[in-house]
Design a protein around this motif. Structure first.
Motif, PDB file in Angstrom:
ATOM      1  N   THR A 100       0.860  -1.174   0.000  1.00 58.20           N
ATOM      2  CA  THR A 100       0.000   0.000   0.000  1.00 58.20           C
ATOM      3  C   THR A 100       0.899   1.228   0.000  1.00 58.20           C
ATOM      4  OG1 THR A 100      -1.739  -1.135   1.242  1.00 58.20           O
ATOM      5  CG2 THR A 100      -1.807   1.269   1.191  1.00 58.20           C
TER       6      THR A 100
ATOM      7  N   TYR B  36       1.570  -2.006 -11.518  1.00 55.83           N
ATOM      8  CA  TYR B  36       0.939  -0.884 -10.844  1.00 55.83           C
ATOM      9  C   TYR B  36       0.623   0.189 -11.871  1.00 55.83           C
ATOM     10  CZ  TYR B  36       2.101  -2.558  -6.148  1.00 55.83           C
ATOM     11  OH  TYR B  36       2.176  -3.288  -4.995  1.00 55.83           O
ATOM     12  N   THR B  45      -1.232   2.455  -7.727  1.00 57.21           N
ATOM     13  CA  THR B  45      -2.300   1.544  -7.305  1.00 57.21           C
ATOM     14  C   THR B  45      -2.083   0.191  -7.955  1.00 57.21           C
ATOM     15  OG1 THR B  45      -3.713   2.375  -9.080  1.00 57.21           O
ATOM     16  CG2 THR B  45      -4.006   3.337  -6.908  1.00 57.21           C
TER      17      THR B  45
END
Lengths: 110, 114
Positions: A100, B36, B45
């Motif tokens: 993340t 990503y 992301t």
């Protein structure tokens, strides 16, 4: 819920000034934490990672340092910024769900 | 020494067509690969990943192919949409590496033309 906070979002600093970027995570304990940098026109370069409090590994020699004073806090610092330190800095952590990333800090050294 | 390489800095495709983004790696210890998507001034992301025990993984319009012998992977987006326009990063890691660090390529900027 698990979240990652990174600030400030943008920063303009003169050459030779100090730097402190902070990253904190919530909703987890003992995470692996990472600092990445994206320089203009370049990819994401891993700068530092930490597997625990006080444990810092540096991936590339540079003008920056990192510290992890608390379990969920990761700080990127410099005593004297260089023009080449300009870039987009990203903090990240890894969990069972994967990586993340924070929202990033755009640093411009002038 | 770049362990993960994306040799095409940019790619332009027509809406509705297939986009193919390529990535090569040199470290034979890498066994987990990810793609990503990144917009300017935002964090990347996660899109899709693949383990070295597979040669293909599909998720909707996105498919990743892995050729271990060639140390090559690719991301296929079909059909491409204007909202797919972004920078795409390939990343790799080694499960045996307890740091779980990701090594990224330099990225490919995809532009999907309406």
């Amino acid at each position: 819920s698990q979240t990652i906070h990174q600030w400030p979002a943008t920063l303009v600093q003169p050459v030779g000034s100090p730097l402190s970027l902070e990253c904190t995570v919530e909703g987890t304990s003992n995470p692996n934490l990472y600092w990445y940098r994206q320089a203009a026109g370049r990819g994401l370069q891993l700068l530092f990672y930490s597997v625990g409090i006080g444990q810092i590994s540096s991936e590339v020699p540079q003008n920056l340092s990192a510290s992890r004073p608390q379990d969920r806090q990761f700080i990127l610092s410099s005593k004297k910024l260089l023009l080449s330190d300009s870039g987009f800095y990203l903090c990240a952590w890894v969990s069972n769900y994967g990586y993340t990333f924070g929202s990033g800090t755009r640093l411009t050294v002038v | 020494d770049q362990q993960v390489k994306q040799n095409s800095p940019s790619l332009s495709v027509q809406e509705g067509r297939i986009s193919i983004l390529n990535c090569d790696y040199t470290n034979s210890m890498f066994d987990y690969f990810l793609w990503y998507k990144k917009y300017p001034a935002e964090g990347p992301t996660f899109l899709i990943s693949i383990s070295s025990i597979k040669d293909k993984n599909e998720d909707g319009r996105f498919t990743v192919f892995l050729n271990k012998s060639a140390k090559h992977l690719s991301l296929h987006i079909v059909p491409s949409q204007p909202g797919d326009s972004a920078v795409y990063f390939c990343a790799a890691s080694a499960v045996t590496d307890s740091s779980y660090k990701l090594i990224f390529g330099s990225g490919t900027r995809l532009l999907v033309r309406p």
